[in-house]
Motif scaffolding. Sequence first.
Motif, PDB file in Angstrom:
ATOM      1  N   THR A 186       0.830  -1.196   0.000  1.00  0.00           N
ATOM      2  CA  THR A 186       0.000   0.000   0.000  1.00  0.00           C
ATOM      3  C   THR A 186       0.866   1.248   0.000  1.00  0.00           C
ATOM      4  O   THR A 186       2.034   1.215   0.420  1.00  0.00           O
ATOM      5  CB  THR A 186      -0.927   0.031   1.219  1.00  0.00           C
ATOM      6  OG1 THR A 186      -0.149  -0.024   2.409  1.00  0.00           O
ATOM      7  CG2 THR A 186      -1.923  -1.117   1.187  1.00  0.00           C
ATOM      8  N   LYS A 187       0.293   2.332  -0.465  1.00  0.00           N
ATOM      9  CA  LYS A 187       0.971   3.627  -0.499  1.00  0.00           C
ATOM     10  C   LYS A 187       0.151   4.594   0.335  1.00  0.00           C
ATOM     11  O   LYS A 187      -1.026   4.819   0.075  1.00  0.00           O
ATOM     12  CB  LYS A 187       1.084   4.120  -1.941  1.00  0.00           C
ATOM     13  CG  LYS A 187       1.723   5.494  -2.065  1.00  0.00           C
ATOM     14  CD  LYS A 187       1.773   5.941  -3.522  1.00  0.00           C
ATOM     15  CE  LYS A 187       2.404   7.322  -3.643  1.00  0.00           C
ATOM     16  NZ  LYS A 187       2.433   7.784  -5.052  1.00  0.00           N
ATOM     17  N   ASP A 188       0.776   5.161   1.353  1.00  0.00           N
ATOM     18  CA  ASP A 188       0.086   6.071   2.251  1.00  0.00           C
ATOM     19  C   ASP A 188       0.147   7.498   1.707  1.00  0.00           C
ATOM     20  O   ASP A 188       1.217   8.002   1.357  1.00  0.00           O
ATOM     21  CB  ASP A 188       0.704   6.033   3.648  1.00  0.00           C
ATOM     22  CG  ASP A 188       0.523   4.674   4.309  1.00  0.00           C
ATOM     23  OD1 ASP A 188      -0.423   3.957   3.920  1.00  0.00           O
ATOM     24  OD2 ASP A 188       1.325   4.328   5.193  1.00  0.00           O
ATOM     25  N   VAL A 189      -1.015   8.148   1.648  1.00  0.00           N
ATOM     26  CA  VAL A 189      -1.128   9.517   1.133  1.00  0.00           C
ATOM     27  C   VAL A 189      -1.974  10.326   2.110  1.00  0.00           C
ATOM     28  O   VAL A 189      -2.975   9.828   2.639  1.00  0.00           O
ATOM     29  CB  VAL A 189      -1.776   9.547  -0.268  1.00  0.00           C
ATOM     30  CG1 VAL A 189      -1.881  10.971  -0.784  1.00  0.00           C
ATOM     31  CG2 VAL A 189      -0.982   8.680  -1.236  1.00  0.00           C
ATOM     32  N   VAL A 190      -1.565  11.554   2.366  1.00  0.00           N
ATOM     33  CA  VAL A 190      -2.317  12.488   3.214  1.00  0.00           C
ATOM     34  C   VAL A 190      -2.820  13.633   2.340  1.00  0.00           C
ATOM     35  O   VAL A 190      -2.024  14.267   1.644  1.00  0.00           O
ATOM     36  CB  VAL A 190      -1.461  13.025   4.372  1.00  0.00           C
ATOM     37  CG1 VAL A 190      -2.265  14.016   5.213  1.00  0.00           C
ATOM     38  CG2 VAL A 190      -0.942  11.889   5.232  1.00  0.00           C
ATOM     39  N   THR A 191      -4.125  13.867   2.363  1.00  0.00           N
ATOM     40  CA  THR A 191      -4.755  14.883   1.522  1.00  0.00           C
ATOM     41  C   THR A 191      -5.512  15.864   2.383  1.00  0.00           C
ATOM     42  O   THR A 191      -6.297  15.460   3.254  1.00  0.00           O
ATOM     43  CB  THR A 191      -5.720  14.242   0.508  1.00  0.00           C
ATOM     44  OG1 THR A 191      -5.026  13.221  -0.217  1.00  0.00           O
ATOM     45  CG2 THR A 191      -6.268  15.279  -0.460  1.00  0.00           C
ATOM     46  N   SER A 244       4.831  -2.117   3.044  1.00  0.00           N
ATOM     47  CA  SER A 244       4.475  -1.512   4.322  1.00  0.00           C
ATOM     48  C   SER A 244       5.463  -1.955   5.373  1.00  0.00           C
ATOM     49  O   SER A 244       6.210  -2.916   5.230  1.00  0.00           O
ATOM     50  CB  SER A 244       3.052  -1.895   4.721  1.00  0.00           C
ATOM     51  OG  SER A 244       2.138  -1.513   3.728  1.00  0.00           O
ATOM     52  N   SER A 245       5.483  -1.255   6.456  1.00  0.00           N
ATOM     53  CA  SER A 245       6.362  -1.598   7.560  1.00  0.00           C
ATOM     54  C   SER A 245       5.925  -2.905   8.202  1.00  0.00           C
ATOM     55  O   SER A 245       4.820  -3.359   8.048  1.00  0.00           O
ATOM     56  CB  SER A 245       6.361  -0.462   8.607  1.00  0.00           C
ATOM     57  OG  SER A 245       5.057  -0.275   9.090  1.00  0.00           O
TER      58      SER A 245
END
Length: 814
Positions: free
Chosen positions: A342-347, A590-591
């Motif tokens: 997964t790729k984490d994005v903050v919007t 992911s971690s």
Amino acid sequence: MRLTIASGAAAFTAAFLLSPLFQGGSWFWTSLGAVLAVVAAGLLSNRLALPGWATPLVGLAATWLYLTLSFSSDKAWALLVPTKESVVELARLLGVGWEDIQRFAAPVPDTEGITLLTAGGVALIAIAVDLLAVRMRRAALAGLPLLALAMVPATILTDPISWPAFILAALGFIGLLVADGHERVGRWGRAVLVRRTRVAPGQPVAPRPGTGTADTNGLRLSGKRIGFAAIALAVLVPALLPAMEPVSFFTFGVGGSGSGRGNSISIPNPIANLKGQLELPEPREVLNYANNDDTPRYLRIYALDTFDGQQFGMTEPKGAPQNRTDNGPLPAPAGLSLETATKDVVTDIRISDQIERLSFLPLPYPAREIQVDGDWRADVDTLMVFSTREEAAGLEYEVQTSEPDVNPDLLDSLNGRQPTTDPRYLRLPPNLPPDIRALAVEVTSEARTDYEAAVMLQQFFTTDGGFTYNLRTQGHSNSALRDFLLRDRAGYCEQFAASMAVLARVVGIPSRVAIGYTGGVKIGDRWSVGTNDSHSWPELYFEGVGWLPFEPTPSGAAGQGSARVPAYSEPRPEATEEETSTPTPGATSSSSDEPSEQQARQNERQLDREAQSAPGAVPVDESMPLIGQIGIGAGVLLLVLLIPAGMRLVTRSRRVRTLGWKVSEPADDLTAAMMSSPSGRHPSVAAAWAELDDVLYDYGMARVPSETPRALARRLAEQYGFDADATAAITAIASAVERVLFARDPGVIAPMRKDLRTVRQALAATVSRGRRVRALLLPPSTLRRLRGAGERLLDGFDLLETIRLRRTAAQKGS
């Protein structure tokens, strides 16, 4: 004549219900002119004594002349008489108006074509009302065409009908019924108005000279009272009842408590709003956003999951208390495996404060956590976030998403996994045309995996199929879908998205339709999204990665300008032998502690999907128990019932303050001395007498009108056995009243607050406890005033009935 005018007034007042459908006011004045033209035609028919069947024809002719004068006078003879050119112009405007109605979502701009259609429609309603009420003498049946006007906003808009407009329309219909009754009674002779005489309880009513002894108040006023009571109940009762589930295709009930709008939400038709925004003359900014990777993303609002053969609809979202956004992470997205990278994005998203009636948040998918003010909840199946209490206008919120990091090889490797999603995402109507099923099979015939089939379907719409982007196309039916796919192949994003979702279901890929906005354009350091970025796209389900968006709508100058094809859905270049021999399994970026965190979140917050998605399941209100809702309803009802008690308390407090005044100056107003109660320069005496009168009425001891104050005091003291203090107090009050009424110089009048309190306590001691409770909670004196106010209002309508539009022969000769 009266009935003709009343029928026109009823039609025009019913037209007020159409107000929420329009942005401007030109439709209002044009419709008023059309109704006046119909009324004039009806009056002319009455004057010429035309048969009943001819009057509608005269009304149609008058409407035609009026519309010609209003919309095509430059092509008519003498601005009024229709010609061939004026008829062609009206026909053209009708066609333009019909297209405008199909293009715009309510409230629509009042263009010339829309105004013509509205005025013509209102005129036809007015003609139908006149035919039923005036010509056929069926005034009650005239309510049916009036109801047709009310059905237009009720079926288009999700908001309830405005109560002022409803009251106005109801008053117009009642006026029509009153006029009809007046006409019927008038055939038996001249109607005589008998006015009510205000008398005290127990006093006989003396007939007025020249009016006879018959009192027809009950017969004459019963219809009006029933009508006004019905209007009041229709407005007040729904406000007092608990919220019920409305039966509307795009209206949903959700679990959880709420205030303000209750526990149900209403949203506009997403498809109608989508096209309406795309066709606005000037695009307006809806929102702007920024994210940590500075990449545009589609922002989804609605997820439509059911297809009935005509268009996609939405299963009611369910927002339980544990799925509130302020409770932490949202439910895990459906189908996303813990092994998928997964790729984490903050919007950061800012909604314009000009947005109206938006109870769902535009979000990138899949949202993992949202920081937003208010009571917002996530639907477990779709991750739509909505509220029953808040609106999105002016909100600023932060969204954290965990997007699956997918590529063609990973999606190919998922083939063969049995989808665990709900069966409704594969459901198709049994009457789906066979050639549509054949088309889906033909387009995907060379696909080896579900992913390849999805890419081929997308390429069929964007490249191979010869489709074009066109906002002018219409239709939601099997035949419209068939025409779009097999013949016309021209449409806008909603038709592309729905068609690809249908074809995907045919070949066994779960699908749904998303509605929201494309990524917009970059302005400064933020992305700006406008109404012209409204968009619809399909989402397809692959077990292991969940729901993925695809883009079948043509982009660029010839299509939706800001639409973007996802990188994973583009056709792959021809692979080399070395590349094809080494499949790429899904890897996790992911971690190490992230899977355990997601697993914990899933175990903690996942709800029973089977129970929630069962057919006919009713959402459970988990925020407040039933006893709490009953308690709130009972409390509101109690407050309403205590209104008369509150009014009585306010009146008593005002009078008690006045009782402390000391009166010593003479009464120089002789007119006041002739009145039935003290007033003028002696407010404390007036207050004491009025309060004593109300106390007697509340306790069922109303005074006899023929009694003087002294006689009243003597009777009460003897009848109820007052002690010395109470007898002295009521005697003092009676003496002060008589001195104010009849003495030239009343002398010094001491404050009477103590005397009145003593008399009230003595009177209360003589009645039962039930009578005292009733006098406190439902004081008859206040109810008498309310009833009197209603009667005075009815008297005003009675006076209107005596107005004559022309003098009688006797009046002319006098």
